[in-house]
Design an enzyme around this catalytic site. Structure first.
Site, PDB file in Angstrom:
ATOM      1  CG  HIS A 155       9.140   2.022   4.235  1.00  0.00           C
ATOM      2  ND1 HIS A 155       9.474   1.416   3.052  1.00  0.00           N
ATOM      3  CD2 HIS A 155       9.662   1.206   5.206  1.00  0.00           C
ATOM      4  CE1 HIS A 155      10.159   0.301   3.278  1.00  0.00           C
ATOM      5  NE2 HIS A 155      10.294   0.161   4.570  1.00  0.00           N
ATOM      6  CG  HIS A 174       8.578   2.462  -1.682  1.00  0.00           C
ATOM      7  ND1 HIS A 174       7.455   1.749  -1.328  1.00  0.00           N
ATOM      8  CD2 HIS A 174       9.297   2.618  -0.532  1.00  0.00           C
ATOM      9  CE1 HIS A 174       7.491   1.470  -0.030  1.00  0.00           C
ATOM     10  NE2 HIS A 174       8.595   1.996   0.482  1.00  0.00           N
ATOM     11  CB  CYS A 209       4.583   3.562  -0.043  1.00  0.00           C
ATOM     12  SG  CYS A 209       4.377   4.029  -1.772  1.00  0.00           S
TER      13      CYS A 209
END
Length: 335
Positions: free
Chosen positions: A310, A298, A250
């Site tokens: 993402h 995240h 991420c």
């Protein structure tokens, strides 16, 4: 002759045989029942692909924080090793200056010793000009004083660098141990990821993953470059620790996208949060970073209208998703 009654040995085998037949019958019935039930139990225990994906999402919430912790420690270790190498390069010439000055002072001290009381007595006996000798001694003392001042300045700078280097070396040692420990956990994480992926395969059939589609870019400048770069990675696989160009985790994706726009972000969600400034949800625009979960483990790039791009997790490619999919922590403006 009177017949003898039957002994117990003649009657018990028949009873035991009958008992065994009865027991065997019960066992066979039980086995038949179990066999009849087994397919139904297995059919119930086998989850659907959607249920497995939900399990993967839940497991991933526990795995990803460890991954980002590894990113933090590893990147910190790399940075500090570079700093230590730079300090070492600065210290080396300073150490040479100190050694050279000490050698010169030593030479002056030797001359001063030779021109001490014995030399002065010899000068008086020989009738040499005492004023000349005194001037020479004064000059030597003056030169020695200058060397002392110079070496004091150099030594002060060297001492400062030495102190910084010692602190860095201690920190590097700690980070190296943490890095090794987390690298060990990496193997377990990789093993767990493979287990979860095998679990998906047991569902059978096909389970297609929709990576979505990025909307038209509504911003300009560096943010537009970052958004386009991130969207060009749709479908690329998730690999933890990866920063591109063909796979990402991420924070690796957000780093890669903004690097294309000329801005460096650290490969760690916590640092990326610190390296950017807060904006409200109402102010958020395409290109902003979107963080999730309380520990910020995240991150993705906002596309506007409640969507982001993402690198979600292992087994899922880079894709477009709703920001409502995870607990929202906040929006941050990069540039």
């Amino acid at each position: 002759m009177t017949a003898q009654p039957s002994s117990p040995r003649q009657t018990h085998p028949h009873r035991r045989s009958s008992g065994r037949r009865t027991l065997r019958g019960v066992i066979l019935v039980a086995v038949a029942i179990c066999v009849g039930l087994t397919p139904a139990v297995q059919a119930h225990a086998t989850p659907s692909p959607e249920e497995i994906e939900a399990q993967l999402d839940k497991q991933w919430e526990q795995l990803e924080p460890v991954i980002e912790q590894y990113n933090k420690v590893h990147n910190g270790l790399v940075k500090n090793r570079k700093k230590a190498a730079e300090l070492e390069r600065k210290i080396k010439p300073l150490a040479q200056q100190v050694d050279g000055a000490l050698d010169r002072i030593g030479g002056l001290a030797a001359k001063n010793y030779k021109l001490g009381p014995v030399a002065e007595a010899a000068a008086l006996v020989s009738g040499d000009d005492r004023a000349t000798l005194t001037e020479r001694l004064t000059m030597l003392n003056y030169l020695a004083g200058q060397e002392h001042e110079q070496i004091a300045d150099v030594f002060a700078v060297k001492s400062k660098y030495d102190e910084e280097k010692a602190k860095l070396d201690t920190l590097i040692s700690q980070q190296a141990r943490q890095d090794a420990e987390l690298a060990g956990k990496k193997k377990k994480i990789d093993s767990e990821i493979k287990r979860l992926e095998r679990l998906r395969e047991t569902a059978g059939g096909t389970f297609t993953i929709d990576v979505g589609e990025c909307p038209p870019v509504t911003v300009t400048g560096k943010a537009a470059i970052a958004v386009r770069t991130a969207c060009e990675q749709l479908g690329d696989p998730y690999v933890w620790g990866a920063v591109g160009p063909n796979s990402f985790d991420c924070s690796g994706l957000t780093q890669y996208a903004w690097k294309a726009a000329g801005i460096h972000l650290t490969h760690f969600t916590g640092d990326q949060w610190k390296e950017t400034r807060s904006v409200s949800r109402a102010e958020a625009r395409a290109g902003d970073l979107v963080f999730f979960f309380e520990d910020l483990h995240h991150v993705g790039i906002y596309l506007g209208n409640g969507k982001l791009v993402h690198a979600s997790r292992a087994g899922q490619p880079v894709k477009v998703a709703s920001i409502e999919y995870m607990p929202l922590a906040g929006f941050r403006r990069v540039a």
